[in-house]
Each structure stands twice: as structure tokens, then as C-alpha cells.
Design an enzyme around this catalytic site. Structure first.
Site, PDB file in Angstrom:
ATOM      1  N   ASN A 183      -0.059   9.475 -15.922  1.00 20.64           N
ATOM      2  CA  ASN A 183      -1.083  10.056 -15.036  1.00 20.64           C
ATOM      3  C   ASN A 183      -1.658  11.371 -15.555  1.00 20.64           C
ATOM      4  O   ASN A 183      -2.772  11.744 -15.192  1.00 20.64           O
ATOM      5  CB  ASN A 183      -0.574  10.193 -13.603  1.00 20.64           C
ATOM      6  CG  ASN A 183       0.618  11.097 -13.477  1.00 20.64           C
ATOM      7  OD1 ASN A 183       1.305  11.361 -14.467  1.00 20.64           O
ATOM      8  ND2 ASN A 183       0.886  11.576 -12.293  1.00 20.64           N
ATOM      9  N   GLY A 262       8.414  11.215 -14.385  1.00 20.13           N
ATOM     10  CA  GLY A 262       8.112   9.828 -14.030  1.00 20.13           C
ATOM     11  C   GLY A 262       8.716   9.502 -12.682  1.00 20.13           C
ATOM     12  O   GLY A 262       8.994  10.397 -11.871  1.00 20.13           O
ATOM     13  N   SER A 263       8.957   8.217 -12.470  1.00 17.76           N
ATOM     14  CA  SER A 263       9.434   7.793 -11.157  1.00 17.76           C
ATOM     15  C   SER A 263      10.912   8.155 -10.966  1.00 17.76           C
ATOM     16  O   SER A 263      11.674   8.274 -11.929  1.00 17.76           O
ATOM     17  CB  SER A 263       9.266   6.281 -11.017  1.00 17.76           C
ATOM     18  OG  SER A 263      10.064   5.633 -11.987  1.00 17.76           O
ATOM     19  N   ALA A 265      13.147   6.251  -9.754  1.00 18.86           N
ATOM     20  CA  ALA A 265      13.989   5.116 -10.163  1.00 18.86           C
ATOM     21  C   ALA A 265      14.307   5.190 -11.655  1.00 18.86           C
ATOM     22  O   ALA A 265      15.470   5.049 -12.063  1.00 18.86           O
ATOM     23  CB  ALA A 265      13.280   3.805  -9.830  1.00 18.86           C
ATOM     24  N   GLU A 284      11.471  15.572 -13.674  1.00 17.84           N
ATOM     25  CA  GLU A 284      10.389  15.832 -12.721  1.00 17.84           C
ATOM     26  C   GLU A 284      10.015  14.468 -12.170  1.00 17.84           C
ATOM     27  O   GLU A 284       9.375  13.674 -12.847  1.00 17.84           O
ATOM     28  CB  GLU A 284       9.245  16.531 -13.454  1.00 17.84           C
ATOM     29  CG  GLU A 284       8.314  17.268 -12.536  1.00 17.84           C
ATOM     30  CD  GLU A 284       7.159  16.392 -12.107  1.00 17.84           C
ATOM     31  OE1 GLU A 284       7.273  15.789 -11.009  1.00 17.84           O
ATOM     32  OE2 GLU A 284       6.183  16.281 -12.852  1.00 17.84           O
ATOM     33  N   ARG A 312      -7.543  13.807  -6.316  1.00 18.95           N
ATOM     34  CA  ARG A 312      -7.496  14.058  -7.751  1.00 18.95           C
ATOM     35  C   ARG A 312      -6.830  12.856  -8.434  1.00 18.95           C
ATOM     36  O   ARG A 312      -5.817  12.342  -7.943  1.00 18.95           O
ATOM     37  CB  ARG A 312      -6.685  15.319  -8.014  1.00 18.95           C
ATOM     38  CG  ARG A 312      -6.879  15.909  -9.376  1.00 18.95           C
ATOM     39  CD  ARG A 312      -6.447  17.354  -9.368  1.00 18.95           C
ATOM     40  NE  ARG A 312      -5.085  17.503  -8.871  1.00 18.95           N
ATOM     41  CZ  ARG A 312      -4.062  17.942  -9.593  1.00 18.95           C
ATOM     42  NH1 ARG A 312      -4.231  18.278 -10.837  1.00 18.95           N
ATOM     43  NH2 ARG A 312      -2.873  18.080  -9.057  1.00 18.95           N
ATOM     44  N   CYS A 318       1.945  13.295  -8.822  1.00 14.16           N
ATOM     45  CA  CYS A 318       3.184  13.382  -8.049  1.00 14.16           C
ATOM     46  C   CYS A 318       3.114  14.501  -7.014  1.00 14.16           C
ATOM     47  O   CYS A 318       3.954  14.558  -6.125  1.00 14.16           O
ATOM     48  CB  CYS A 318       4.384  13.545  -8.974  1.00 14.16           C
ATOM     49  SG  CYS A 318       4.121  14.823 -10.167  1.00 14.16           S
ATOM     50  N   GLU A 491       9.437  23.544 -14.873  1.00 17.75           N
ATOM     51  CA  GLU A 491       8.567  23.609 -16.047  1.00 17.75           C
ATOM     52  C   GLU A 491       7.505  24.675 -15.824  1.00 17.75           C
ATOM     53  O   GLU A 491       7.201  25.036 -14.688  1.00 17.75           O
ATOM     54  CB  GLU A 491       7.918  22.241 -16.281  1.00 17.75           C
ATOM     55  CG  GLU A 491       8.970  21.192 -16.583  1.00 17.75           C
ATOM     56  CD  GLU A 491       8.378  19.853 -17.004  1.00 17.75           C
ATOM     57  OE1 GLU A 491       7.359  19.433 -16.461  1.00 17.75           O
ATOM     58  OE2 GLU A 491       8.959  19.246 -17.915  1.00 17.75           O
TER      59      GLU A 491
HETATM   60  P1  ADP Z   1       5.630   4.024 -13.720  1.00 14.83           P
HETATM   61  O1  ADP Z   1       6.338   2.942 -12.980  1.00 14.83           O
HETATM   62  O2  ADP Z   1       4.596   4.703 -12.919  1.00 14.83           O
HETATM   63  O3  ADP Z   1       5.117   3.612 -15.068  1.00 14.83           O
HETATM   64  P2  ADP Z   1       8.001   5.168 -14.850  1.00 14.83           P
HETATM   65  O4  ADP Z   1       8.897   6.219 -14.335  1.00 14.83           O
HETATM   66  O5  ADP Z   1       8.590   3.807 -14.966  1.00 14.83           O
HETATM   67  O6  ADP Z   1       6.707   5.171 -13.946  1.00 14.83           O
HETATM   68  O7  ADP Z   1       7.415   5.570 -16.281  1.00 14.83           O
HETATM   69  C1  ADP Z   1       7.400   6.877 -16.794  1.00 14.83           C
HETATM   70  C2  ADP Z   1       7.861   6.841 -18.228  1.00 14.83           C
HETATM   71  O8  ADP Z   1       9.172   6.313 -18.278  1.00 14.83           O
HETATM   72  C3  ADP Z   1       7.015   5.979 -19.154  1.00 14.83           C
HETATM   73  O9  ADP Z   1       6.960   6.609 -20.432  1.00 14.83           O
HETATM   74  C4  ADP Z   1       7.835   4.696 -19.248  1.00 14.83           C
HETATM   75  O10 ADP Z   1       7.626   3.966 -20.427  1.00 14.83           O
HETATM   76  C5  ADP Z   1       9.221   5.260 -19.246  1.00 14.83           C
HETATM   77  N1  ADP Z   1      10.268   4.317 -18.857  1.00 14.83           N
HETATM   78  C6  ADP Z   1      10.217   3.371 -17.904  1.00 14.83           C
HETATM   79  N2  ADP Z   1      11.399   2.720 -17.835  1.00 14.83           N
HETATM   80  C7  ADP Z   1      12.208   3.286 -18.775  1.00 14.83           C
HETATM   81  C8  ADP Z   1      13.565   3.088 -19.199  1.00 14.83           C
HETATM   82  N3  ADP Z   1      14.341   2.154 -18.640  1.00 14.83           N
HETATM   83  N4  ADP Z   1      14.035   3.873 -20.193  1.00 14.83           N
HETATM   84  C9  ADP Z   1      13.265   4.825 -20.745  1.00 14.83           C
HETATM   85  N5  ADP Z   1      12.014   5.064 -20.403  1.00 14.83           N
HETATM   86  C10 ADP Z   1      11.476   4.306 -19.423  1.00 14.83           C
END
Ligand code: ADP
Length: 513
Positions: A183, A262-263, A265, A284, A312, A318, A491
Site C-alpha cells: 500500500n 503488513g497484516s 496474521a 507494524e 487516502r 493501516c 518507526e
Molecule cells: P496482504 O494480505 O495485504 O498482502 P500481508 O501481510 O500478507 O498483507 O503481506 C505483507 C507482506 O508480507 C508482503 O510482502 C507479503 O509477500 C509478505 N508475506 C505474506 N505472507 C508471508 C509469509 N508467510 N512469510 C513471509 N512474508 C509473507
């Protein structure tokens, strides 16, 4: 499909704007300097191809822009080894030398801002104006940390015994793995990498699969700035390979630190990986920002703040407001004025069209999530006042819902899209209870003209960042980060470098003083 061809030093990329309602289809041209349109990975100062490639898509059309090298665990390991080797010399450069290189990188990003912004619009979909804003934001971290590089101080502490001296030294942790989202394809990289480099760490960046082009262009400019080979490495990969590459980056013994945006999860998966070798981590993660409008608020300022913080990047940040809580007396006028502002100010379209304010969502999955939240809310009694439809591809109409209740999905999980769910409340206590009843706490916003209330609510909101009468708060000078499951660490700001530093205690004893 978009076509790619080279003319001299320029690379032209043609795409067709999607046929959205009331918008004529027309072809247009995006030209980006060929040096900045990189499709290989960057390891140890060299552009390297992988055995296979993956497509980068224009989210507005779903069509392929280019194919990018798809790295796997082996290349990730090569990048870690290169970063580890470079660490030994990079950490020995003086802070002033590192500062000057970061400053040069900052200058080059500014000089190339138009092309860098075009890359963001192409791969992420956001309107050019926002992409230019992101490049300014991205560059601001290079500038800020080039300045902070020279202001990393240790301490000399008074000992309890006479014959000793106590020194607390700050030292770089080592190789940092940097895993970033789509994003903010540029700024999420510089916010981490500039802090790491400033204090003497080296990095391996794994950009999001949707948006590797911005990361690769930044690597090119880092090399042009004279940042030595191995200090910045970029390993793009497809979603299929992300977990295997991520595992290497989070478990390799040569890696000292993992910084992820990222997420929640995915953050939890990476935290588990990092635990194996007890690495330092910064996370984050997701937010679920409350946006509270109290009766005392200036309603026009609240509407302007809501527009800025919600729409935006089409709602895909986030820190975007996610839950709108509006006090009963001001409720109707706020909802009416917000609806009018949405009508007057928001225009859907391709990001490269100057009239566009709302680009597509990143992919169909993202649009489906917003659609699902809207359907769920309406089925539970929410009133649809505006929008509500998914258009062609991943375009979503900006949507306004009232009579929203806490049990609806949109009040329980992050939307990441252009949905404004409004819930009415009676008292400050009630609003705080709703706002804080979330397992995450990144940003929160509220509008009030009552100074006592401003203090009370700012202190009691369970979030890492608070906007008071302000909808846009991110800036390099301030700390960015969350509480609860929104993450670990900060950060930007003077605290950003701490994420990449160890404090070493040195005791000099036996002194004849
Ligand atoms: P979204 O679902 O919005 O893409 P993610 O948190 O999955 O959000 O993605 C953020 C980053 O984490 C991206 O660079 C993605 O490739 C990476 N990513 C997703 N799954 C994994 C994983 N199991 N291990 C390492 N990086 C990951």
C-alpha cells in the site's frame, strides 16, 4: 494487455483505462526512465535474474505490466550472506559518511520523483497526486535518518564504586530483513531501511509481490548514490514463494533483526519464525482506527478530517479511519455533510488520470472483502446512504452507511477500502469503550473543541497514534507504531534508530583514580 517497449533511454508502457461508468475509455502513455524500471533482483550490488518470473499487474485493469524475477530461498540466502559480508565494513564507516550517502540517495529520489510516482501509480493504483505525496514522504525518511545518523549517542554513567567507569555504547544489530506491504511501496521501505543504514546495519528487502517495481527503483538509486554493494539487497518474489523466502529471512542465523509491515496474521507467522533464533523484531501490523466526532466538534473540520483519513489510497492504509463514532447531537449534520463531500470530492478512475481521486483496490480479493462487509452490515440493519457497489475489476464505490452497530463485521475487522460505517453514541465513556474494545490499536482520531475532553480522550484511547482535530498525522519526525496486536516498536522520529541498535555495557574496572 499493456505493452512495453524501449525507445532510447525511455521505457513506455501503454495501458487502457477501465470502462467505469461515465468515463470514456482512452489509451494513454506512461513513460519511465529505463534505469528505474528494473525487473531483476538486486543482490550484492548486481542485478540478478531468477530461474522464473512472476507478473506485476496494473490493479486498475488487471492486465500485466511486466514480469519480475521470482526469487526463492536460495537467492534469499545469497542476499543474506552478501548483507552480512557488507555489514563488517558498513558499520565501520563513520556516521558522517553514512549520513552523506543517505543524503545523496534522498537527492536522487527527489530528482526522479515523477518517474518513481508513476511506478507507484502503475503497480499500486493510487492517483498520481498521492503517488507524488508518497515519494515526498518516502524521501523524508532518507533525509530524516541521514540527519539522525550523526546523533546516535551512548552514555557515560556514574558507577557505585570508585575504581570503575561505566559506558553504554550503541551498536548496530547487524543484518536486518525488511518485509514490506503493497500500500506504500516506496515509503514503507525507506522508513525502515534509512533507519537501519543510518546506524550501520545492512538490509535484505522483500517487497510485496504486488509492488516490487518501486523497491527495485529505490535499489537502483541507492547504487547510484554510492551506497556500497551488499548494503541494500532486494529479493522480489511471488506470493507462492513469499512464505519460503520469508522463512529464510526470519530464521537465518546471519540475520539479526526482522522488520515487517503488513497484516497481523502474517506478522504472527514471522514472529514465530523469529523466535527460533531470538531475533530482534519490529512489527507494524493492522489497525482498526476509531474516528470519534464529539458534540463540541467543528463539524466542517471533522468532515474534512474524515475525508482525508478515510479516502487516502482508497481507504487502503493501516491508519485509515475504520469505525466512525458520532455523538447524537452532531450525528445528522455530520452524516449529511460527509455525504455531500463524498459526492463533490471523490472521482473514481485510473490513477494516472489527473481527475481521479479514488483508484482501484489492490486486487479482486480486496474488493470482495469490502463488498462482504457492506452486505453483512446491510443485512444486520445498517442504512446504505451512498455507494455500496463493486464496479468493474477491483473498483469499489465510496460507501456511506449509517445505523451501524458493534456486531457488524465492519466494526470488528479492518476494512482496507472506501467504506464509512457510522455509529451513533451518547456519552464519552460509551465512545471510549467502543473504541478500545478492539484487539488492535494503531491510530485513532477524534474531533472536539473541549480542551479537557481532548486531554482525557487522547490519554485514554488505546492506540499508538492519536489525531486530535486532524485526519493526516504521519510524518518522519513523529513515532509511528501501535499497541496491542498492532505491533511492536516504533518507526520514524528519534526512536526509529533504536530498532536497529543494541546497547552494550562496558565496565572498565581496576582504575587507579
Ligand atoms: P496482504 O494480505 O495485504 O498482502 P500481508 O501481510 O500478507 O498483507 O503481506 C505483507 C507482506 O508480507 C508482503 O510482502 C507479503 O509477500 C509478505 N508475506 C505474506 N505472507 C508471508 C509469509 N508467510 N512469510 C513471509 N512474508 C509473507
Amino acid at each position: 494487455m499493456g505493452s512495453l517497449y524501449l525507445v532510447g533511454s525511455k521505457c513506455f508502457l501503454n495501458r487502457i483505462r477501465p470502462g467505469l461508468p461515465n468515463m470514456a475509455r482512452r489509451a494513454y502513455t506512461l513513460d519511465v526512465c529505463a534505469e528505474l524500471l528494473r525487473t531483476q533482483g538486486f543482490i550484492n550490488g548486481r542485478w540478478v535474474s531468477a530461474a522464473s518470473t512472476f507478473p506485476v499487474l496494473d490493479p486498475a485493469t488487471g492486465k500485466e505490466l511486466v514480469q519480475v524475477s521470482d526469487f526463492g530461498p536460495r537467492e534469499a540466502r545469497d542476499a543474506v550472506v552478501a548483507a552480512h559480508k557488507a555489514f563488517h565494513s558498513w558499520k565501520c564507516q563513520t556516521p558522517k559518511e553514512r549520513s552523506l550517502l543517505l543524503r545523496k540517495w534522498f537527492d536522487l529520489v527527489n530528482q526522479n520523483k515523477e518517474d518513481l510516482a508513476k511506478l507507484i501509480t502503475a503497480e499500486c493504483g493510487k492517483p498520481m497526486k498521492e503517488s507524488l505525496g508518497e515519494i515526498a514522504y518516502s524521501a523524508s525518511f532518507l533525509e530524516w535518518f541521514s540527519e539522525e545518523a550523526r546523533r546516535v549517542y551512548g552514555d557515560i554513567v556514574s558507577p557505585a564504586v570508585k575504581d570503575r567507569k561505566i559506558l553504554l555504547l550503541k551498536q548496530p544489530v547487524g543484518v536486518a530483513s525488511i518485509i514490506t506491504p503493497w500500500n506504500f511501496p516506496s515509503a514503507m521501505i525507506t522508513r525502515k531501511v534509512a533507519a537501519a543504514l543510518a546506524v550501520g546495519c545492512t538490509v535484505v528487502v522483500k517487497p510485496a509481490e504486488d509492488t516490487p517495481l518501486s523497491a527495485l527503483a529505490l535499489a537502483e538509486l541507492a547504487a547510484q548514490a554510492g551506497i556500497p554493494a551488499g548494503v541494500v539487497n532486494v529479493v522480489p518474489c511471488s506470493r507462492e514463494k513469499a512464505s519460503a523466502v520469508g522463512e529464510v529471512l526470519c530464521t537465518d542465523p546471519l540475520v539479526a533483526k526482522v522488520s515487517f509491515t503488513g497484516s497481523t496474521a502474517t506478522g504472527k507467522i514471522l514472529l514465530k519464525h523469529a523466535a527460533e533464533t531470538v531475533k530482534r523484531v519490529s512489527m507494524e501490523l493492522g489497525g482498526h482506527a476509531p474516528f470519534i466526532v464529539f458534540d463540541s466538534a467543528d463539524v466542517d473540520k471533522a468532515v474534512a478530517g474524515a475525508m482525508a483519513s478515510k479516502f487516502r489510497n482508497s481507504g487502503q492504509t493501516c491508519v485509515c479511519s475504520n469505525r466512525f463514532l458520532v455523538q447524537q447531537k452532531i450525528h445528522d449534520v455530520f452524516v449529511e455533510k460527509l455525504g455531500r463531500a463524498m459526492e463533490a470530492e471523490l472521482r473514481l478512475g485510473h490513477g494516472s488520470d489527473p481527475a481521479t481521486t479514488q483508484g482501484p483496490l489492490i486486487n479482486a480479493r480486496a474488493a470482495e472483502k469490502v463488498e462482504h462487509q457492506i452486505a453483512d452490515a446491510v443485512s444486520r440493519g445498517a442504512v446504505l446512504l451512498k455507494g455500496g457497489k463493486r464496479l468493474e475489476g477491483s473498483f469499489m464505490q465510496p460507501t456511506l452507511l449509517s445505523s451501524v452497530t458493534s456486531d457488524m463485521l465492519c466494526m470488528r475487522e479492518e476494512t482496507f477500502g472506501p467504506l464509512v460505517p457510522v455509529m451513533k453514541f451518547k456519552t464519552e465513556e460509551e465512545a471510549l469503550a467502543i473504541a478500545n474494545a478492539s484487539p488492535v490499536g494503531l491510530a485513532g482520531y477524534f474531533f472536539s473543541q473541549d480542551i479537557s475532553q481532548i486531554w482525557r480522550v487522547a490519554e485514554q484511547l488505546e492506540v499508538g497514534m492519536v489525531g486530535v482535530n486532524e485526519g493526516l498525522i504521519s510524518t518522519a519526525e513523529a513515532s509511528f507504531g501501535g499497541v496491542k496486536q498492532s505491533g511492536l516498536g516504533r518507526e520514524g522520529s528519534k526512536y526509529g534508530v533504536d530498532e536497529y541498535l543494541e546497547v552494550k555495557y562496558v565496565c572498565i574496572g581496576g582504575l587507579a583514580l
